[in-house]
Design a protein around this motif. Sequence first.
Motif, PDB file in Angstrom:
ATOM      1  N   THR A 142      47.947  48.098  38.317  1.00 19.09           N
ATOM      2  CA  THR A 142      47.312  48.003  39.630  1.00 19.09           C
ATOM      3  C   THR A 142      46.512  46.713  39.829  1.00 19.09           C
ATOM      4  OG1 THR A 142      45.488  49.308  38.752  1.00 19.09           O
ATOM      5  CG2 THR A 142      47.159  50.492  40.016  1.00 19.09           C
ATOM      6  N   ASN A 144      45.905  42.393  39.620  1.00 18.11           N
ATOM      7  CA  ASN A 144      46.689  41.278  40.172  1.00 18.11           C
ATOM      8  C   ASN A 144      47.861  40.921  39.260  1.00 18.11           C
ATOM      9  OD1 ASN A 144      45.416  39.972  42.719  1.00 18.11           O
ATOM     10  ND2 ASN A 144      43.700  40.602  41.463  1.00 18.11           N
ATOM     11  N   ARG A 170      46.026  54.058  43.820  1.00 12.31           N
ATOM     12  CA  ARG A 170      46.357  52.631  43.754  1.00 12.31           C
ATOM     13  C   ARG A 170      47.763  52.418  43.198  1.00 12.31           C
ATOM     14  NH1 ARG A 170      41.736  49.277  43.582  1.00 12.31           N
ATOM     15  NH2 ARG A 170      42.512  48.081  41.849  1.00 12.31           N
TER      16      ARG A 170
HETATM   17  N1  LIG Z   1      47.752  36.225  28.506  1.00 15.99           N
HETATM   18  C1  LIG Z   1      47.910  35.757  29.726  1.00 15.99           C
HETATM   19  O1  LIG Z   1      48.720  34.860  29.951  1.00 15.99           O
HETATM   20  C2  LIG Z   1      47.130  36.366  30.873  1.00 15.99           C
HETATM   21  C3  LIG Z   1      47.262  35.841  32.175  1.00 15.99           C
HETATM   22  C4  LIG Z   1      46.612  36.486  33.240  1.00 15.99           C
HETATM   23  C5  LIG Z   1      45.788  37.596  32.988  1.00 15.99           C
HETATM   24  N2  LIG Z   1      45.632  38.024  31.695  1.00 15.99           N
HETATM   25  C6  LIG Z   1      44.757  39.190  31.391  1.00 15.99           C
HETATM   26  O2  LIG Z   1      45.317  40.373  31.957  1.00 15.99           O
HETATM   27  C7  LIG Z   1      44.278  41.295  32.273  1.00 15.99           C
HETATM   28  C8  LIG Z   1      44.436  41.756  33.725  1.00 15.99           C
HETATM   29  O3  LIG Z   1      44.279  40.636  34.587  1.00 15.99           O
HETATM   30  P1  LIG Z   1      44.334  40.814  36.175  1.00 15.99           P
HETATM   31  O4  LIG Z   1      44.300  39.441  36.741  1.00 15.99           O
HETATM   32  O5  LIG Z   1      45.417  41.731  36.566  1.00 15.99           O
HETATM   33  O6  LIG Z   1      42.937  41.556  36.446  1.00 15.99           O
HETATM   34  P2  LIG Z   1      42.487  42.388  37.731  1.00 15.99           P
HETATM   35  O7  LIG Z   1      43.194  41.922  38.933  1.00 15.99           O
HETATM   36  O8  LIG Z   1      40.992  42.343  37.722  1.00 15.99           O
HETATM   37  O9  LIG Z   1      42.962  43.874  37.421  1.00 15.99           O
HETATM   38  C9  LIG Z   1      42.397  44.617  36.385  1.00 15.99           C
HETATM   39  C10 LIG Z   1      43.315  45.782  36.031  1.00 15.99           C
HETATM   40  O10 LIG Z   1      42.851  46.406  34.841  1.00 15.99           O
HETATM   41  C11 LIG Z   1      42.646  47.808  35.088  1.00 15.99           C
HETATM   42  N3  LIG Z   1      41.500  48.241  34.297  1.00 15.99           N
HETATM   43  C12 LIG Z   1      40.259  47.729  34.330  1.00 15.99           C
HETATM   44  N4  LIG Z   1      39.485  48.353  33.414  1.00 15.99           N
HETATM   45  C13 LIG Z   1      40.262  49.282  32.821  1.00 15.99           C
HETATM   46  C14 LIG Z   1      40.041  50.263  31.816  1.00 15.99           C
HETATM   47  N5  LIG Z   1      38.853  50.395  31.220  1.00 15.99           N
HETATM   48  N6  LIG Z   1      41.067  51.062  31.453  1.00 15.99           N
HETATM   49  C15 LIG Z   1      42.275  50.919  32.022  1.00 15.99           C
HETATM   50  N7  LIG Z   1      42.562  50.013  33.001  1.00 15.99           N
HETATM   51  C16 LIG Z   1      41.553  49.208  33.389  1.00 15.99           C
HETATM   52  C17 LIG Z   1      42.413  47.920  36.583  1.00 15.99           C
HETATM   53  O11 LIG Z   1      42.723  49.231  36.976  1.00 15.99           O
HETATM   54  P3  LIG Z   1      42.181  49.915  38.345  1.00 15.99           P
HETATM   55  O12 LIG Z   1      43.112  49.433  39.437  1.00 15.99           O
HETATM   56  O13 LIG Z   1      42.304  51.364  38.066  1.00 15.99           O
HETATM   57  O14 LIG Z   1      40.758  49.429  38.533  1.00 15.99           O
HETATM   58  C18 LIG Z   1      43.405  46.861  37.076  1.00 15.99           C
HETATM   59  O15 LIG Z   1      44.711  47.381  37.029  1.00 15.99           O
HETATM   60  C19 LIG Z   1      42.963  40.567  31.982  1.00 15.99           C
HETATM   61  O16 LIG Z   1      42.528  40.953  30.699  1.00 15.99           O
HETATM   62  C20 LIG Z   1      43.362  39.097  31.987  1.00 15.99           C
HETATM   63  O17 LIG Z   1      42.492  38.307  31.207  1.00 15.99           O
HETATM   64  C21 LIG Z   1      46.288  37.445  30.648  1.00 15.99           C
END
Ligand SMILES: NC(=O)c1ccc[n+]([C@@H]2O[C@H](COP(=O)([O-])OP(=O)(O)OC[C@H]3O[C@@H](n4cnc5c(N)ncnc54)[C@H](OP(=O)(O)O)[C@@H]3O)[C@@H](O)[C@H]2O)c1
Length: 308
Positions: A142, A144, A170
Amino acid sequence: MHAAVIQASDAPPVYRDHPDPAPRHGGELAVEVLAAGLHHLTRAKANGSHYSGNGVYPLVPGVDGVVRDEEGNVRYVVLDDTALGTFADRTLIDPRRSVILPGDTDPVRIAAAMNPAMSSWVALRRRVDFHAGQRVLVLGATGNAGRMAVQIAKLFGAAQVIAAGRDATRLGALTALGADETITFDRIGHAADVDVVIDYVWGECAADAMIPLLAARADRTAPLTWIQIGSIAGQTAPIPSAALRSARLQIVGSGIGSVPARDILAELPELASAVTAGAIDVRARAVPLAQVTQAWTAATDDRIVLVP
Ligand SMILES: NC(=O)c1ccc[n+]([C@@H]2O[C@H](COP(=O)([O-])OP(=O)(O)OC[C@H]3O[C@@H](n4cnc5c(N)ncnc54)[C@H](OP(=O)(O)O)[C@@H]3O)[C@@H](O)[C@H]2O)c1
């Protein structure tokens, strides 16, 4: 010029005067910043919690962005480790770490999309041997990056994409983006027969999902590749030893370092084209750079993009 400046790892960025940057060698360009995304990586590098941070302060944050060079080219750029990021009117770039965009590109859309989209795009293209027809589970779908992973897996020909998260409402919105099935974490066994897991959560959440998922597999000797990409639920995960013995599971990570920079950069043109063409749905919110202090901790589902 103005920039967002962070004085210490626990301090928020403050908008203030900053010296104009001058290129230090012939390979560097001074450019005007048009838009820069506020990603998890941006914050984690700035507060020292990301493995790629260098701990130098004062720091102008901003790991990537859309810029205009002196010849008028609009570029998407990924910066190398630097104390002068993209949260500024002007910054310095290595043009080899950039891709020139069409002149009519929406800078905010690109700045919002490239970092979260790159995570699954690069993982499926460069980190694992993914091929069309495979089945994919996205954990943390859910967010980004997760929403884009659903769309990108489909774009790459996945036969089935299952979106998993903690919030059923969501998750429901992901069907319109191509998810074949949406499940809350407690129903993870329904995704048992996937070939690839794209994991944005890690922590206990991912560890708790492993045994129920593996135990329900029709054929536990069928390969399952678990790609660790994000750790939004925890930096460490207590993986049960049985998970690694009882099924043909391999866990790999995808990010800066496990994928060479040249491989990441090689994917930028095609990804930028896909975003520009509207193949990937993007949730962006433009915020003036002058409001960076409030934006830094704002709670929003949209990707904040700072605009000088
Ligand atoms: N390695 C790479 O290349 C790379 C690149 C981009 C991002 N990332 C990482 O990927 C992760 C997600 O990034 P994003 O941009 O998608 O962040 P985001 O838009 O802030 O979304 C966060 C997501 O994590 C979920 N979430 C938050 N806390 C949680 C928990 N305690 N238990 C289960 N689900 C939880 C949220 O669920 P809800 O919708 O239920 O709130 C939402 O789906 C981050 O850790 C980021 O650093 C890594």
